[in-house]
Design an enzyme around this catalytic site. Structure first.
Site, PDB file in Angstrom:
ATOM      1  N   CYS A  74      21.192 -64.010 -51.270  1.00  0.00           N
ATOM      2  CA  CYS A  74      21.459 -63.048 -52.343  1.00  0.00           C
ATOM      3  C   CYS A  74      21.664 -61.649 -51.764  1.00  0.00           C
ATOM      4  O   CYS A  74      22.620 -60.954 -52.115  1.00  0.00           O
ATOM      5  CB  CYS A  74      20.316 -63.062 -53.345  1.00  0.00           C
ATOM      6  SG  CYS A  74      20.634 -62.102 -54.852  1.00  0.00           S
ATOM      7  N   CYS A  75      20.784 -61.241 -50.866  1.00  0.00           N
ATOM      8  CA  CYS A  75      20.913 -59.925 -50.237  1.00  0.00           C
ATOM      9  C   CYS A  75      22.210 -59.819 -49.439  1.00  0.00           C
ATOM     10  O   CYS A  75      22.841 -58.755 -49.404  1.00  0.00           O
ATOM     11  CB  CYS A  75      19.724 -59.656 -49.320  1.00  0.00           C
ATOM     12  SG  CYS A  75      18.195 -59.228 -50.166  1.00  0.00           S
ATOM     13  N   CYS A 101      16.320 -56.179 -46.508  1.00  0.00           N
ATOM     14  CA  CYS A 101      17.489 -56.839 -47.093  1.00  0.00           C
ATOM     15  C   CYS A 101      18.492 -57.229 -46.030  1.00  0.00           C
ATOM     16  O   CYS A 101      19.248 -58.182 -46.189  1.00  0.00           O
ATOM     17  CB  CYS A 101      18.148 -55.926 -48.130  1.00  0.00           C
ATOM     18  SG  CYS A 101      18.851 -54.412 -47.429  1.00  0.00           S
ATOM     19  N   CYS A 109      13.107 -58.581 -57.618  1.00  0.00           N
ATOM     20  CA  CYS A 109      12.432 -58.794 -56.330  1.00  0.00           C
ATOM     21  C   CYS A 109      11.460 -57.674 -55.962  1.00  0.00           C
ATOM     22  O   CYS A 109      11.028 -57.579 -54.816  1.00  0.00           O
ATOM     23  CB  CYS A 109      13.471 -58.946 -55.218  1.00  0.00           C
ATOM     24  SG  CYS A 109      14.616 -60.304 -55.478  1.00  0.00           S
ATOM     25  N   CYS A 125      15.796 -54.130 -55.962  1.00  0.00           N
ATOM     26  CA  CYS A 125      16.303 -54.841 -57.130  1.00  0.00           C
ATOM     27  C   CYS A 125      15.139 -55.236 -58.038  1.00  0.00           C
ATOM     28  O   CYS A 125      14.070 -55.621 -57.570  1.00  0.00           O
ATOM     29  CB  CYS A 125      17.063 -56.094 -56.688  1.00  0.00           C
ATOM     30  SG  CYS A 125      18.607 -55.740 -55.816  1.00  0.00           S
TER      31      CYS A 125
END
Length: 233
Positions: free
Chosen positions: A116-117, A228, A205, A202
């Protein structure tokens, strides 16, 4: 731009004991005529960096990544600095959250936060690096063990293998230094930091609290992850 590793290493050593303002002044003078840009996620240190840099170079661009998962408070703070005159340039991921979910399943941040990062933060940062020759960051060594050896002057790699200069004028600052500056200059900051959050990324998270002495331990709670990935470029 051809980079001389020896020159950068010597500059980093020479500037190790310099004030952040002096490091920034050196950066703007040494790389005059080149594309200098700040990066900020509008944490406390990022707000300080914008204020410090704009005192020397009011038009310096500030690149920031909107992952699509930001807290509303983070977006509001970004726009507050834009209203103060900062040249805020927002970079977004190439795919929307909806498209990401269609391709990889929902809530990828919970199942594979690295993936995702990569899509929502690292890839946008790679594009930012194609727009600058000098990247000025607000990283501090005391934020986490992964940042403890951050050089004042180093480099980062672009997707094509070329390199940009990476300057961390606040590397030696502490958390208390950062907040003292914010209060001394009455700078706007993210009000979530008054509600138990130590570091804000985010929304899915990020949690309040964390381990004492590890400022970023509220990020990716329960995961073996505190970065990240953009500062590994």
């Amino acid at each position: 731009m051809e980079l001389d590793p020896d020159e950068l290493a010597q500059a980093s050593e020479r500037l190790e004991g310099a004030r952040a303002e002096e490091i920034l002044a050196w950066t703007f003078e040494r790389f005059e005529g080149l594309r200098i840009g700040l990066s900020s996620a509008f944490g406390a240190e990022g707000c300080v960096l914008i204020h410090l840099a704009r005192r020397l170079a009011p038009t310096v661009p500030v690149y920031t990544i909107d992952t699509g998962y930001l807290f509303a408070e983070s977006v509001a703070l970004r726009e507050a600095y834009r209203a103060m005159g900062a040249d805020i340039r927002v970079v977004e991921p190439l795919i929307s959250i909806r498209t990401q979910a269609e391709r990889h399943g929902p809530d990828l941040f919970a199942r594979d936060p690295d993936a995702c990062c990569e899509m929502r933060k690292v890839e946008p940062m790679r594009r930012i690096l194609t727009l600058v020759d000098v990247w000025v960051t607000a990283v501090r060594r005391d934020q986490s063990t992964t940042r403890a050896h951050t050089p004042v002057v180093g480099t980062a790699e672009r997707p094509d293998g070329s390199r940009v200069v990476k300057v961390a004028p606040m590397a030696r600052w502490s958390r208390s230094d950062t907040w003292q500056y914010i209060f001394d200059h009455a700078l706007p900051y993210n009000r979530l930091l008054d509600e138990g959050y130590a570091s804000i990324g985010c929304e899915p998270c990020t949690r309040p609290g964390g381990v004492e002495g590890e400022e970023r331990s509220g990020r990716w709670v329960g995961q073996a992850k505190t970065e990240c990935g953009i500062h590994h470029l």
